[in-house]
Design an enzyme around this catalytic site. Structure first.
Site, PDB file in Angstrom:
ATOM      1  N   HIS A 148       0.866  -1.182   0.000  1.00 40.57           N
ATOM      2  CA  HIS A 148       0.000   0.000   0.000  1.00 40.57           C
ATOM      3  C   HIS A 148       0.901   1.230   0.000  1.00 40.57           C
ATOM      4  O   HIS A 148       1.766   1.383   0.858  1.00 40.57           O
ATOM      5  CB  HIS A 148      -0.922   0.028   1.225  1.00 40.57           C
ATOM      6  CG  HIS A 148      -1.849   1.206   1.213  1.00 40.57           C
ATOM      7  ND1 HIS A 148      -3.104   1.164   0.635  1.00 40.57           N
ATOM      8  CD2 HIS A 148      -1.698   2.477   1.686  1.00 40.57           C
ATOM      9  CE1 HIS A 148      -3.682   2.343   0.761  1.00 40.57           C
ATOM     10  NE2 HIS A 148      -2.847   3.159   1.385  1.00 40.57           N
ATOM     11  N   CYS A 149       0.668   2.117  -0.954  1.00 39.98           N
ATOM     12  CA  CYS A 149       1.499   3.316  -1.095  1.00 39.98           C
ATOM     13  C   CYS A 149       0.688   4.550  -0.715  1.00 39.98           C
ATOM     14  O   CYS A 149      -0.264   4.898  -1.424  1.00 39.98           O
ATOM     15  CB  CYS A 149       2.010   3.444  -2.533  1.00 39.98           C
ATOM     16  SG  CYS A 149       3.032   4.922  -2.801  1.00 39.98           S
TER      17      CYS A 149
END
Length: 311
Positions: A148-149
Site C-alpha cells: 500500500h502506497c
C-alpha cells in the site's frame, strides 16, 4: 465419423464463455477506485506530492528556460522534459484511480480437480487466490498485492503495478533532466550576482536564484532516494516477486512464479514491447493474465536465451 465431430452446442457455449471472459477482463482492467471516506482522507499525501512536482516544474520551466524560449537549445530541452513530465502526470493519475484488482465474485467456491489448500479472508468473506492479500488500509483484498502506497493513496496490485513502475521511471527521468540542465544556470546566476555590481532588480534576482537552487537540491535529493528504490522494484518484477513476498522469501530463493525474466516482465507490462512506455491499458499493453490464476515454477517455459538456474 460422428466421433470426429464436436457437438454444436458445446462449440457455441465455448464461444460465449470466451466472450464473457473477455468482457470481464476488459471491465476489470478499466475499473476505477471508488471515493470512499478513507480515500478522501488520504488525499493529503497526494496534495503534498503534487506541490513538490509542480514546485520543481515551475522553477525549472518558468525561471530557468522560459526567458530563453524559442532558442534552439531551450526548445529541445523543454520538448524532452515535457515528454517525461506529461507521462509522469498520466502514470500518477492511473496509479491513483486504477483499481489494483478485486477478487471475482464467488471465486474459489468450486474447487474442481484442485486439492491445494485455499486461504480464506474473514474480513472480506472471500477465498483468496494465490498472491492476494488483505489491505487493512483499503479494507479489502487486493489481487497480486505488492504494497500500500500512501503517496498514491492506493494499493499497488495486479492492474496498476505497471503504472507504479512507470511513475517511478518518469519521475526519475524528469528529475534527471532538471538536474542536468539547471546546474550551469545556477552557477551563472550566482556568479553574476556576486561578481557584477550593476545587476538590476538584485533582490528579485536573488529570490529567483534561491528558488532555482532549492528545486535543484530537492531534485538531487529525490534522485538519490529513487535510484535504489527503482532498482529494487525492477528486480522484483524481473524475478516475479512482490514486496510482500520478498519479505517472506528465503535468501537467494527463486519465486515459484518465476517463468523467465522476459515473461515475468510481460505479466506486468504486456507482451507488446512498443507499448511498455504507455501509461494506459489497451488489449496490447495490458498485464498478461487475470491476477487470479498463475503459472508456477514447475510449468515454466524458459526462453532460448535464458539458462536454467543451477541446482
Amino acid at each position: 465419423q460422428a466421433l470426429l465431430l464436436k457437438p454444436r452446442g458445446r462449440r457455441h457455449s465455448g464461444g460465449r464463455n470466451f466472450v464473457r471472459w473477455h468482457s470481464a477482463a476488459l471491465a476489470a482492467m478499466l475499473r476505477t477506485r471508488p471515493f470512499t471516506t478513507q480515500r478522501i482522507y488520504g488525499m493529503g499525501f497526494i496534495v503534498i506530492v503534487l506541490m513538490i512536482i509542480l514546485g520543481i516544474h515551475s522553477c525549472f520551466v518558468f525561471i530557468n528556460w522560459f526567458p530563453k524560449l524559442w532558442r534552439g537549445d531551450a526548445v529541445l530541452v523543454l520538448m524532452l522534459y515535457h515528454v517525461f513530465f506529461f507521462n509522469l502526470l498520466a502514470s500518477f493519475y492511473q496509479c491513483i484511480m486504477t483499481d489494483p484488482g478485486v477478487v471475482p465474485p464467488n471465486w474459489g467456491f468450486y474447487m474442481g480437480d484442485e486439492t491445494k489448500r485455499r486461504r480464506y479472508c474473514k474480513m472480506c468473506n472471500v477465498w483468496k487466490p494465490d498472491r492476494t492479500h488483505h489491505c487493512s488500509i483499503c479494507n479489502r483484498c487486493i489481487l497480486n498485492m505488492d504494497h500500500h502506497c500512501p503517496w498514491i493513496n492506493n494499493c499497488v496490485g495486479f492492474y496498476n503495478r505497471k503504472f507504479f513502475i512507470q511513475l517511478l521511471v518518469y519521475v526519475y527521468l524528469s528529475l534527471l533532466v532538471v538536474v542536468l540542465f539547471s546546474v550551469f544556470e545556477i552557477y551563472y546566476r550566482f556568479a553574476r550576482l556576486t561578481g557584477d555590481p550593476n545587476v538590476k532588480n538584485k533582490t528579485v534576482e536573488w529570490i529567483l536564484a534561491l528558488l532555482l537552487s532549492g528545486a535543484f537540491l530537492m531534485s538531487t535529493l529525490l534522485l538519490c532516494t529513487l535510484t535504489n528504490f527503482i532498482k529494487f522494484h525492477m528486480k522484483l518484477v524481473l524475478e516475479n516477486y512482490t514486496t510482500i513476498e520478498n519479505l517472506e522469501r528465503e535468501e537467494s530463493a527463486a519465486s515459484k512464479f518465476d517463468i523467465g525474466r522476459r515473461r515475468n516482465w510481460e505479466q506486468v507490462f504486456g507482451n507488446n514491447s512498443y507499448l511498455w512506455w504507455l501509461p494506459m491499458h489497451t488489449q496490447a499493453s495490458r498485464p498478461i493474465g487475470d491476477g487470479v490464476r498463475w503459472r508456477v515454477h514447475y510449468t515454466r517455459i524458459i526462453d532460448e536465451d535464458e539458462e536454467l538456474p543451477h541446482e
